[in-house]
Design a protein around this motif. Structure first.
Motif, mmCIF file in Angstrom:
data_model
loop_
_atom_site.group_PDB
_atom_site.id
_atom_site.type_symbol
_atom_site.label_atom_id
_atom_site.label_comp_id
_atom_site.label_asym_id
_atom_site.label_seq_id
_atom_site.Cartn_x
_atom_site.Cartn_y
_atom_site.Cartn_z
ATOM 1 N N VAL A 291 0.822 -1.215 0.000
ATOM 2 C CA VAL A 291 0.000 0.000 0.000
ATOM 3 C C VAL A 291 0.857 1.268 0.000
ATOM 4 C CG1 VAL A 291 -2.026 -1.066 1.032
ATOM 5 C CG2 VAL A 291 -0.240 -0.157 2.520
ATOM 6 N N GLY A 292 2.139 1.147 -0.355
ATOM 7 C CA GLY A 292 3.015 2.314 -0.446
ATOM 8 C C GLY A 292 4.459 1.932 -0.217
ATOM 9 N N SER A 293 5.350 2.664 -0.822
ATOM 10 C CA SER A 293 6.771 2.329 -0.714
ATOM 11 C C SER A 293 7.471 3.075 0.413
ATOM 12 C CB SER A 293 7.483 2.613 -2.033
ATOM 13 O OG SER A 293 7.321 3.982 -2.406
ATOM 14 N N THR A 294 6.884 4.170 0.886
ATOM 15 C CA THR A 294 7.416 4.924 2.012
ATOM 16 C C THR A 294 6.274 5.220 2.976
ATOM 17 O OG1 THR A 294 6.999 7.124 1.073
ATOM 18 C CG2 THR A 294 9.097 6.041 0.487
ATOM 19 N N PRO A 295 6.574 5.501 4.260
ATOM 20 C CA PRO A 295 5.499 5.838 5.192
ATOM 21 C C PRO A 295 4.641 6.996 4.697
ATOM 22 C CG PRO A 295 7.509 5.390 6.402
ATOM 23 C CD PRO A 295 7.876 5.399 4.950
ATOM 24 N N GLN A 296 5.260 8.023 4.138
ATOM 25 C CA GLN A 296 4.479 9.170 3.674
ATOM 26 C C GLN A 296 3.588 8.794 2.506
ATOM 27 O OE1 GLN A 296 4.402 12.159 5.352
ATOM 28 N NE2 GLN A 296 2.611 12.408 4.042
ATOM 29 N N GLU A 297 4.096 7.939 1.614
ATOM 30 C CA GLU A 297 3.269 7.517 0.482
ATOM 31 C C GLU A 297 2.062 6.712 0.959
ATOM 32 O OE1 GLU A 297 3.578 5.301 -3.868
ATOM 33 O OE2 GLU A 297 5.144 4.955 -2.375
ATOM 34 N N VAL A 298 2.266 5.863 1.972
ATOM 35 C CA VAL A 298 1.140 5.117 2.534
ATOM 36 C C VAL A 298 0.054 6.080 3.003
ATOM 37 C CG1 VAL A 298 0.403 3.616 4.427
ATOM 38 C CG2 VAL A 298 2.531 3.116 3.196
#
Length: 515
Positions: A291-298
């Motif tokens: 659901v995302g490659s970085t915490p912020q992208e998630v």
């Protein structure tokens, strides 16, 4: 509007199983001539839970074949008129498994809410407390207003489906008016269907019921395990009956110094912290986070999903769609326990592909909806108890002024929790206090357990509870972990420390830390 996730652990039961009947408002009212503390309980094998308790099957036998036993205790409807009408308080127990010579007494549980049924919660969590059962009868109950204890009834199942589908984060004047009108309609239904009991479901009333329970069970002291809202109930009990407190544990601790606004703001911060921790956990593993490659992208992708759902819901649990509100509710539910993060990941994956079923099932669990479309009364009881307790009443203007602070605390949950404060507007009963009084001079030591990653009852509340209980009463234990509460974690240190206190009376050193 759908209530925001007020502190409760009981909601986790439905979620743990989700992926794998209306009662009279006051029970049987009757004038009584007997002395209630001397009443004899008629313990019998437990029936299947009522729909108001969540439905399902009768509890399975305990290890060794012992049966769960249920009974009904009579309590005054109005504690200011103890010789007046009575209501029934539904109880459940498992007799101590060890020898009678080692038995301490009864250990009474409240699993939170307010609004959670202890009659269904205790069997669901019983394996966690098997060690405690060696020296205690394990006992729980439906607090007044909950389940079979004069359960509050508001709207019908079909009406609740519509109620929980509405937009709980209005963006314009028309949506704000609809939210206010729907809230008023819900609250009016509560008064119409349960008006007689609404003035008598305050936490102070439930605390008095517990002291009556102590006497009826034959205990000189109340031994108690309170979780989430159950810590507030335990604190109020300790304030009212400090000399009757035995061995007591508070886990997942409500901050007793906060009013309803401060509590909601604290939850906004707590759920944001839990979401941050989820995003970091998902993206830190060897395998790719789906659901995302970085915490912020998630977090950015979740925010975009919710924004899109505001105007374009996707199919959820047929025939209902997954709305922005239902998705937010489902995400919040999944953050109550690290064990449920897998459901959040699966639910987000599906939602990004246009399928909202898992997130909607999580939301249904939070709202007390079974897969057959019937609701327990957890949300009705939650509103009734909170509104009877909490004095503040908020207007649309109040909420609008507070939105910037809530959004700063949580971009994802801020609006949702801020607008949730409008739920007690136009309630039939005035609130009792700004915050509960839990000062308990003269009480025995109370073990207060705080979890540093708790989303629903942020960690700081444990220290505030210790301070409010008073010098020599509260003893703080810190768990460095995730999820709501600590005893239900895998921490051997927490189990060892809590068990030593409840079983042997060993009070840990103040400031003990477990991980």
């Amino acid at each position: 509007m759908p209530n925001p996730p007020r502190p409760r652990a009981a909601a986790l039961i439905a979620t743990a199983t989700l992926l794998s009947a209306s009662l009279a408002a006051c029970g049987s009212d009757a004038h009584h001539d007997v002395d209630l503390p001397s009443q004899k309980l008629s313990w019998k094998d437990c029936p299947a839970p009522a729909e108001s308790e969540g439905g399902g099957d009768a509890p399975s036998p305990l290890p060794g074949g012992a049966q769960w036993q249920c009974a009904t205790m009579k309590a005054p409807l109005d504690w200011d008129k103890p010789k007046g009408d009575t209501i029934g308080i539904a109880l459940i127990r498992a007799r101590a498994s060890g020898p009678e010579s080692k038995r301490v007494g009864s250990l009474i549980f409240n699993f939170g809410g307010p609004g959670g049924s202890g009659v269904t919660s205790l069997p669901a969590f019983a394996s966690d407390y098997a060690k405690l059962r060696t020296r205690y009868d394990l006992v729980s109950f439906d607090p007044r207003g909950v389940g079979r204890s004069a359960g509050v009834k508001c709207e019908t199942d079909d009406q609740l489906d519509d109620y929980f589908q509405q937009d709980a984060t209005p963006d314009d004047a028309a949506e704000r008016k609809e939210l206010v009108d729907n809230t008023k309609t819900f609250n009016t239904a509560c008064e119409k269907n349960s008006g007689k009991v609404l003035p008598h479901v305050r936490t102070t009333d439930a605390a008095r019921d517990m002291d009556l329970m102590r006497q009826v069970l034959g205990d000189d002291k109340l031994h108690y395990f309170g979780i989430s809202y159950g810590t507030e109930l335990g604190g109020v009990y300790a304030h009212l009956f400090p000399k009757h407190v035995g061995r007591a544990v508070f886990d997942g601790v409500v901050d007793p110094t906060q009013d309803s606004e401060q509590s909601s703001l604290g939850q906004a911060k707590g759920f944001q912290l839990a979401l941050d921790n989820y995003a970091k956990d998902c993206t830190s593993k060897a395998e790719e986070c789906p659901v995302g490659s970085t915490p912020q992208e998630v977090k950015d992708k979740i925010a975009k999903l919710l924004k899109d759902l505001d105007s374009d819901p996707i199919p959820g649990v047929f025939p209902r769609d997954l709305t922005q509100t239902a998705a937010t509710n489902g995400i919040a539910q999944s953050l109550y326990s690290k064990d449920f993060w897998q459901y959040l990941t699966e639910g987000l994956q599906q939602a990004y592909e246009g399928d909202g079923k898992i997130l909607m099932m999580l939301s249904d669990s939070m709202n007390g909806r079974n897969d057959d479309g019937r609701y327990s009364n957890i949300q009705a009881a939650n509103v009734a108890i909170n509104c009877a307790d909490d004095k503040p009443r908020y207007t649309v203007k109040d909420i609008e002024e507070k939105l910037p602070e809530f959004r700063s605390a949580s971009p994802l949950f801020g609006d949702y929790l801020a607008w949730g404060m409008i739920g007690c507007t136009d309630w039939a009963v005035d609130g009792a206090f700004d915050h509960p009084d839990v000062s308990a001079p003269g009480s025995a030591p109370i073990l207060v357990v705080g979890n540093t990653g708790d989303p629903a009852t942020p960690y700081e509340g444990a220290r505030k509870m210790v301070e409010a209980l008073g010098r020599g009463v509260g003893v703080e234990l810190t768990y460095k972990g995730q999820g709501h509460g600590a005893y239900d974690s895998d921490s051997a240190c927490v189990h060892r420390t809590v068990n030593a206190y409840l079983l042997d009376g060993t009070v840990p050193k103040e400031g003990t830390v477990c991980s």
